[in-house]
Write a protein that holds these residues in place. Structure first.
Motif, PDB file in Angstrom:
ATOM      1  N   ARG A  34     -16.948  62.579 -31.301  1.00  0.00           N
ATOM      2  CA  ARG A  34     -17.280  62.848 -32.701  1.00  0.00           C
ATOM      3  C   ARG A  34     -17.098  61.576 -33.519  1.00  0.00           C
ATOM      4  N   THR A  35     -17.959  61.415 -34.490  1.00  0.00           N
ATOM      5  CA  THR A  35     -17.774  60.306 -35.422  1.00  0.00           C
ATOM      6  C   THR A  35     -18.461  60.616 -36.745  1.00  0.00           C
ATOM      7  N   THR A  36     -17.894  60.073 -37.816  1.00  0.00           N
ATOM      8  CA  THR A  36     -18.526  60.156 -39.140  1.00  0.00           C
ATOM      9  C   THR A  36     -18.974  58.775 -39.606  1.00  0.00           C
ATOM     10  N   SER A  37     -18.758  57.761 -38.771  1.00  0.00           N
ATOM     11  CA  SER A  37     -19.117  56.382 -39.099  1.00  0.00           C
ATOM     12  C   SER A  37     -20.420  56.003 -38.401  1.00  0.00           C
ATOM     13  N   TYR A  38     -21.397  55.511 -39.173  1.00  0.00           N
ATOM     14  CA  TYR A  38     -22.674  55.145 -38.568  1.00  0.00           C
ATOM     15  C   TYR A  38     -22.556  53.890 -37.713  1.00  0.00           C
TER      16      TYR A  38
END
Length: 483
Positions: free
Chosen positions: A412-416
């Motif tokens: 999971r990540t929220t950073s592009y």
């Protein structure tokens, strides 16, 4: 001949060296399929077709258990019929194959070789459905379809392939939605129970949905190279095709209404999926439930083996056969036991039983598992029960191993910036928040080659902003590079 056969068994590119080459080697050398003179088409060989038959039987049982019946519709569809549904035609136009001549005559109207059957089935449903009493119609067909693909690979993407396509008509929107989700559940159960293939179920984005559908649902699996494979789709078609083909019925209140429809399909690409999910450097590893042979018996050729070892092996074979186990006895005397071991490993047979002079002395049979090569000796009188237990354990262990692999390759990540770095390697599934905008989805694909595989229905928590554009997020999406 022997040299040719030895090369056939041993020459497989390691998965870690070139996964794509490994896949093609396994397909060819395990005698699953071969190339056709027609570009992009394949010839499914008997062993590969036997796997497909077992898949087909397991799916067909599930369809009939949910009230569906089989029918068959024509291969050729008039151009005017296909063009009635504009979105449908636009979606399939680049892949359509046309027939323009019949014998020596030009056809008055071009014919389409079916890429799918919504159009022809819609026309027939308009004829067959008159009243709410005629509903629901729950029809499936087993057929071949043609889609003129530019880049092909045996089983995974071919110009002609085999599949099933279900087409149903319903009285209400709710019934159609329930049907679409029910069949998605059937596909998930089939993939996980029969193929030992864990899948993520969810809804396709607007840009990835089926042409002409209101919603498309899919199951997605993670292959051994951490790329995703769409394993099955189920479409809620709404009333789109019903309005185009005038599929109406007299409702319970005497009004005239359009039906609500679904369609859903699975294809021979799942044979490729099984290869890529479970195989290793020695070839196929088949889940027992879809293995043409669940057990191979290899007699050790010593002394007067035809008078001593062979009858013993034949009695084991006959008992397994009687118990419903798919078994073959390899009594060929022109190949060594070692060569046979390698060949049957290549073909992915779940259990090998070895019978030699010492086994007869001890009144036993030596078993070897294909998935982990563990060896266990069974007392002669316990061979059937021992093999049945072993097959159940292998089926479950393959599923558990695939689940563990998926877990290891789901992040999971929220950073592009982090998202882009992940997509440079073998990321598997990357779960990230998404704004829901098609233009943002297209930009992510252009910049990373990742696509939204589906939008899970499990209610994952949505972060505040989209992973790429930082607009408010509407969905949590499963991104991956895919086949």
């Amino acid at each position: 001949m022997a040299d040719k056969k030895i090369a056939f068994v041993t020459e497989i590119t390691p998965r870690s060296k070139d996964f794509s080459r490994w896949y093609l080697d396994v397909v060819k050398r395990a005698e699953l399929a071969d190339y056709s003179p027609v570009k992009g088409c394949m010839i499914i060989r008997p062993y590969g077709y036997a796997i497909w038959e077992l898949m087909q039987q397991a799916l067909d049982r599930r369809f009939k258990a949910t009230g569906h019946v089989n029918a068959y519709f024509p291969l050729f569809i008039p151009e005017s019929l296909l063009r009635k549904e504009a979105a449908h035609v636009e979606g399939f136009a680049p892949q359509v194959a046309w027939v323009t001549r019949g014998g020596d005559e030009e056809l008055e109207e071009r014919l389409v070789i079916r890429p799918t059957s919504e159009a022809i089935i819609g026309m027939m449903y308009a004829k067959w459905i008159q009243s709410w009493r005629d509903l629901p119609i729950l029809i499936n067909q087993w057929a071949n379809v043609v889609r003129w693909e530019k880049v092909t690979r045996p089983f995974l993407r071919t110009t002609e392939f085999l599949w099933q396509e279900g087409h149903t008509a319903h009285e209400t929107e709710q019934e159609a939605e329930e049907e679409a989700l029910r069949m998605l559940g059937v596909y998930k159960d089939f993939a996980e129970q029969e193929l030992a293939m864990p899948v993520i179920e969810g809804r396709k984005s607007e840009s990835e949905k089926f042409a002409g559908a209101v919603h498309t649902y899919s199951i997605e699996a993670l292959m051994g190279d951490a790329r995703a494979l769409q394993a099955g789709t189920s479409h809620h078609l709404g009333q789109n095709f019903a309005k185009v083909f005038d599929i109406t019925f007299q409702a319970r209140d005497k009004s005239v209404q359009h039906v609500w429809q679904t369609s859903w399909g699975m294809s021979t690409r799942l044979v490729g999926g099984v290869i890529m999910m479970h195989g290793d450097d020695s070839g196929l590893i088949l889940p027992p439930r879809i293995a043409p042979y669940q057990v191979v018996i290899v007699p050790i050729l010593r002394g007067n083996w035809q008078e001593t070892i062979l009858p013993y092996a034949e009695s084991v074979r006959d008992e397994l056969n009687a118990a419903g186990v798919r078994v073959t006895l390899d009594a060929r005397d022109s190949y060594t036991p070692g060569w046979k071991f390698a060949e049957w490993e290549l073909k992915g047979v779940p259990v090998r039983l070895e019978v030699g002079p010492k086994d007869i002395e001890k009144s036993q049979v030596l078993s070897v598992r294909r998935d982990n090569r563990n060896k266990v000796a069974f007392a002669r009188k316990e061979v059937v029960s021992g093999v049945q237990t072993l097959l159940s354990e292998i089926q479950q262990d393959l599923f558990d191993r695939a689940c563990q692999f998926r877990e290891e390759y789901t992040v999971r990540t929220t950073s592009y910036e982090e998202f882009k770095k992940m997509m440079e390697g073998r990321p598997g599934f990357v779960i990230s928040p998404w704004c829901g905008e098609t233009i943002c989805e297209a930009a992510i694909k252009a910049e990373t080659q990742a696509t939204i595989r589906n939008l899970p229905m499990s209610g994952l928590e949505v972060s505040a902003t989209c992973v790429r554009c930082e607009a408010p997020a509407r969905e949590q999406a499963y991104f991956a590079k895919s086949y």
